[in-house]
Design an enzyme around this catalytic site. Structure first.
Site, short mmCIF file in Angstrom:
data_model
loop_
_atom_site.label_atom_id
_atom_site.label_comp_id
_atom_site.label_asym_id
_atom_site.label_seq_id
_atom_site.Cartn_x
_atom_site.Cartn_y
_atom_site.Cartn_z
N HIS A 180 2.48 5.96 42.02
CA HIS A 180 3.21 7.19 42.30
C HIS A 180 2.41 8.41 41.85
CE1 HIS A 180 7.00 5.97 43.97
NE2 HIS A 180 7.28 5.14 42.97
N CYS B 111 0.94 10.05 46.19
CA CYS B 111 1.43 11.27 46.81
C CYS B 111 0.90 12.49 46.07
CB CYS B 111 2.94 11.27 46.81
SG CYS B 111 3.63 10.00 47.88
#
Length: 322
Positions: free
Chosen positions: A90, A142
């Site tokens: 993440h 991301c």
């Protein structure tokens, strides 16, 4: 002549949590095999950190930074050292702590314990490299564009502005696509649940939980941080060995792909592997990123990998392939 080839590979799947991903460990295991068989890395010079239940050393913020420091320490003084860091997991964006940019957002990766590692931490690492050493970073996460602070943009934001991030999770008959993004509010809520402190200042939570192991941005008072960033920028103008291949732009998300009956993977990591398999010879950094973009577009992914590095390194061979 390359003196040493050293790598740290980190895969965070966050198993059995609401933030669980599925392809990140597979990404780094595939990259390890590629490093050993194609790029001349030795088994003992590749350190892998994953959050699989059986892993003895988990990819916490402190452990990732310690592994990176060990890699830098092993690099021999002089030209030819090749250092490589691959992160799959993440990513998030946090309010900037820079007084001059109160409305800007800064990029960070999210280790398994949520001890965020930011663009300033990676800039500090790059500035500590021995002369003649390169540091290549692939971040399949991301908001990964710009993860090395003040690195020069070579292949940047897509010419057509994004109309928003894809949904957090979409499903077809055989494929599940999950965003590798953690919104700042989710990061903040998680940290607040651990500290019991009611504040929207992420630094307060990180310092409470991790103390001296928290990121550089959160440990220094604002003015000291600004002085440090200015000195880092001055250093970077003269010597910059950082090379960032990001899975997407700073305002985009990267896809985690689950395939029914097959191995899950990160869309960008998989695109890199596809390009390398289709092209047996050497590739320049900018060639690799553009080809990965083309693969992702062909497969229907709405993310645009970017390249941040010096002009010279944009035309350098990826990982100085023999």
């Amino acid at each position: 002549m390359v003196k040493r080839r050293l790598a740290v590979l980190v895969g965070c799947n966050y198993p059995n949590t609401r933030n669980e991903l599925h392809g990140c460990v597979n990404d780094v295991l595939a990259m390890k095999e590629t490093l050993l068989t194609r790029f001349g890395f030795k088994q003992d010079d590749v350190e892998v950190l994953t959050d699989e239940p059986e892993s003895k050393v988990k990819p916490t913020g402190a452990n990732i930074k310690a592994a990176l420091r060990r890699m830098v320490d092993k690099a021999q003084t002089g030209s030819g050292n090749v250092l490589f860091f691959h992160y799959s997991g993440h990513g998030t964006r946090i309010p900037s702590v820079k007084p001059a940019h109160p409305f800007k957002k800064d990029e960070a990766i999210v280790p398994c314990d949520f001890n965020l590692i930011t663009d300033v931490d990676f800039r500090e690492l790059v500035n500590q490299l021995p002369k003649g050493t390169s540091f290549t970073m692939i971040s399949d996460s991301c908001h990964s564009g710009g993860l090395i602070d003040n690195e020069k943009e070579q292949i940047g934001p897509f010419s057509v502005s994004s109309d928003g991030s894809p949904a957090t999770e979409t499903t077809t008959k055989m494929t599940t696509i999950t965003s590798r993004a953690l919104p700042f509010k989710e990061v903040l809520d998680h940290l607040s649940s651990l500290t019991g402190i009611s504040t929207s200042d992420v630094g307060t939570h990180l310092l409470e939980l991790f103390g001296g192991d928290a990121g550089l941005k959160f440990r220094l008072p604002a003015m000291e941080l600004m002085d440090l960033l200015e000195s880092m920028t001055a250093h970077e103008r003269h010597v910059d060995a950082g090379i960032l291949l990001s899975g997407c732009q700073a305002d985009e998300t990267s896809a985690d792909v689950g395939v029914g009956g097959g191995k899950a993977y990160g869309a960008f990591s998989n695109a890199i592997q596809m390009v390398l398999k289709e092209n047996g010879g050497t590739l320049k950094n900018k060639q690799l990123v553009m080809m990965a973009r083309e693969v992702l577009e062909r497969l229907g992914f709405h993310q645009h990998p970017c390249l941040y590095c010096s002009d010279q390194n944009a035309d350098s061979t990826f990982l100085s392939q023999p």
